[in-house]
Design an enzyme around this catalytic site. Sequence first.
Site, PDB file in Angstrom:
ATOM      1  N   HIS A 220       0.675  -1.253  -0.108  1.00 20.88           N
ATOM      2  CA  HIS A 220       0.031  -0.099   0.154  1.00 20.88           C
ATOM      3  C   HIS A 220       0.793   1.167  -0.110  1.00 20.88           C
ATOM      4  O   HIS A 220       2.120   1.088   0.295  1.00 20.88           O
ATOM      5  CB  HIS A 220      -0.734   0.141   1.226  1.00 20.88           C
ATOM      6  CG  HIS A 220      -0.004   0.330   2.495  1.00 20.88           C
ATOM      7  ND1 HIS A 220       0.651  -0.735   3.094  1.00 20.88           N
ATOM      8  CD2 HIS A 220       0.201   1.391   3.348  1.00 20.88           C
ATOM      9  CE1 HIS A 220       1.301  -0.291   4.390  1.00 20.88           C
ATOM     10  NE2 HIS A 220       1.038   1.219   4.471  1.00 20.88           N
ATOM     11  N   ASP A 222       0.646   5.094   1.979  1.00 18.61           N
ATOM     12  CA  ASP A 222      -0.212   5.544   3.063  1.00 18.61           C
ATOM     13  C   ASP A 222      -1.175   6.646   2.231  1.00 18.61           C
ATOM     14  O   ASP A 222      -0.525   7.419   1.604  1.00 18.61           O
ATOM     15  CB  ASP A 222       0.461   6.132   3.897  1.00 18.61           C
ATOM     16  CG  ASP A 222       1.580   5.190   4.713  1.00 18.61           C
ATOM     17  OD1 ASP A 222       1.030   3.975   4.597  1.00 18.61           O
ATOM     18  OD2 ASP A 222       2.525   5.469   5.182  1.00 18.61           O
ATOM     19  N   HIS A 276       4.856   0.376  -0.100  1.00 22.27           N
ATOM     20  CA  HIS A 276       5.679  -0.446   0.783  1.00 22.27           C
ATOM     21  C   HIS A 276       4.824  -1.614   1.777  1.00 22.27           C
ATOM     22  O   HIS A 276       3.431  -1.663   1.299  1.00 22.27           O
ATOM     23  CB  HIS A 276       6.451   0.445   2.018  1.00 22.27           C
ATOM     24  CG  HIS A 276       5.059   1.323   2.795  1.00 22.27           C
ATOM     25  ND1 HIS A 276       4.501   2.444   2.346  1.00 22.27           N
ATOM     26  CD2 HIS A 276       4.607   1.305   3.822  1.00 22.27           C
ATOM     27  CE1 HIS A 276       3.636   2.891   2.932  1.00 22.27           C
ATOM     28  NE2 HIS A 276       3.807   2.387   4.079  1.00 22.27           N
ATOM     29  N   ARG A 286       7.825  -8.114  16.103  1.00 22.53           N
ATOM     30  CA  ARG A 286       8.384  -6.686  15.838  1.00 22.53           C
ATOM     31  C   ARG A 286       7.392  -5.716  16.140  1.00 22.53           C
ATOM     32  O   ARG A 286       6.210  -5.724  16.438  1.00 22.53           O
ATOM     33  CB  ARG A 286       8.488  -6.622  14.390  1.00 22.53           C
ATOM     34  CG  ARG A 286       8.965  -5.369  13.545  1.00 22.53           C
ATOM     35  CD  ARG A 286       9.341  -5.639  12.200  1.00 22.53           C
ATOM     36  NE  ARG A 286       9.490  -4.246  11.433  1.00 22.53           N
ATOM     37  CZ  ARG A 286       8.792  -3.349  10.768  1.00 22.53           C
ATOM     38  NH1 ARG A 286       7.654  -4.070  10.504  1.00 22.53           N
ATOM     39  NH2 ARG A 286       9.141  -2.439  10.403  1.00 22.53           N
TER      40      ARG A 286
END
Length: 353
Positions: A220, A222, A276, A286
């Site tokens: 996607h 942002d 990304h 994470r």
Amino acid sequence: MDDFFKTSAEKTSIPKEYIWPEEDLVLAGEELEEPVVDLQGFFRGDWEATQHAAMLVRASCLKHGFFQVINHGVDSHLINMAHYQAKTFFKLPISEKQKGQQQLGSKWGFSVAHAHRFSTKLPWKEMLTFGFHHEGSNAAVVDFFQSFFGEGIEETGLVFQRYCEGVKKLSLAIMEILGISLGIDKSYFREFFQDGNAIVRANFYPTCPEPGLTLGIGPHSDPTSVTILHQDQVGGLEVFVDNKWKSIRPRHDAFVINLGDTFMALTNGMYKSCLHRATVKKHQERMSLTYFLCPREDKMIKPPQDLFSSREEKPRKYPDFTWFDFLRYTSEHYRADEATLQNFTKWFISFNP
Ligand SMILES: C=C1C[C@]23C[C@H]1CC[C@H]2[C@]1(C)CCC[C@@](C)(C(=O)O)[C@H]1[C@@H]3C(=O)O
Ligand SMILES: O=C(O)CCC(=O)C(=O)O
Ligand SMILES: [Fe+2]
């Protein structure tokens, strides 16, 4: 969904809702060699160092919209505290976290995998999301934590309040450098975002028994303007450049900056929003902290005069729209992916011919 809450040792496979199509799972080949922009000279008022930083920013934004910044002015101890508070939150029992569960139609609160909104291609993550107004009360974040999760979480609210104030300053500095890099008045974008706000999110990616089948967040860009992200040392963020997924090596001393669709529209498509995704791991969880910078909702998203002309060479690529219009589109009608701005433009024009 119940499977999500089992420990990794108890899981043998993942629920099918979390399985992504093969084309989204193609592995990253190599690391991205993106520029690391040192902001020390800019903050000292050094003209030459500022020009150099702006030149690096321009090159990466023309190409893919991704860079990292060091000497960014946000206290490293504060960053560590924000990570610590977020991690402590995600380690709370699920019943505690669910006290502040994100409700349908709201952007704020705790959510697992967006499972209340979507039913396929679920991301392997938990999230905690809240708003931060640039010109709002200096207790707003503390108030959010208390009203969503009750007493006893005040420290978390205080740390995030201070973290947001630090990142806000950095976001406005980046707006100044972006202005310089575009050859327009350096205060143009700083002023544009001065009375803006941010969607702030802590992303927690648990360990996953089948990391090759799912994603922490799918491909996607942002929809917001600029994202300022701090990640831990585990790694998993990847950027699509030159038709390949490239991994980003985490740097503890750096913030990751990626341009969003709204900034792409503000530059008339000259600067690229960054495509990304985040992968997950079998044995390592994470965390990342994201600050999605947004203009005030009623601001018109329209490039400054220097970035378009009515003559043929630089025609307007997108209609005038407000951030409110675009935000509503991405929260009610469309799940952000690689083509959000393009599809929004078509949709918007069909309603506003
Ligand atoms: C305006 C927003 C929508 C999302 C949160 C903010 C900024 C980024 C968007 C998002 C992260 C892009 C990927 C898809 C999404 C659904 C997600 O996986 O979290 C998006 C966010 C959202 O709608 O919550
Ligand atoms: O966690 C990451 O590295 C990426 C997160 C992200 O892209 C997002 O929240 O929009
Ligand atoms: Fe993102």
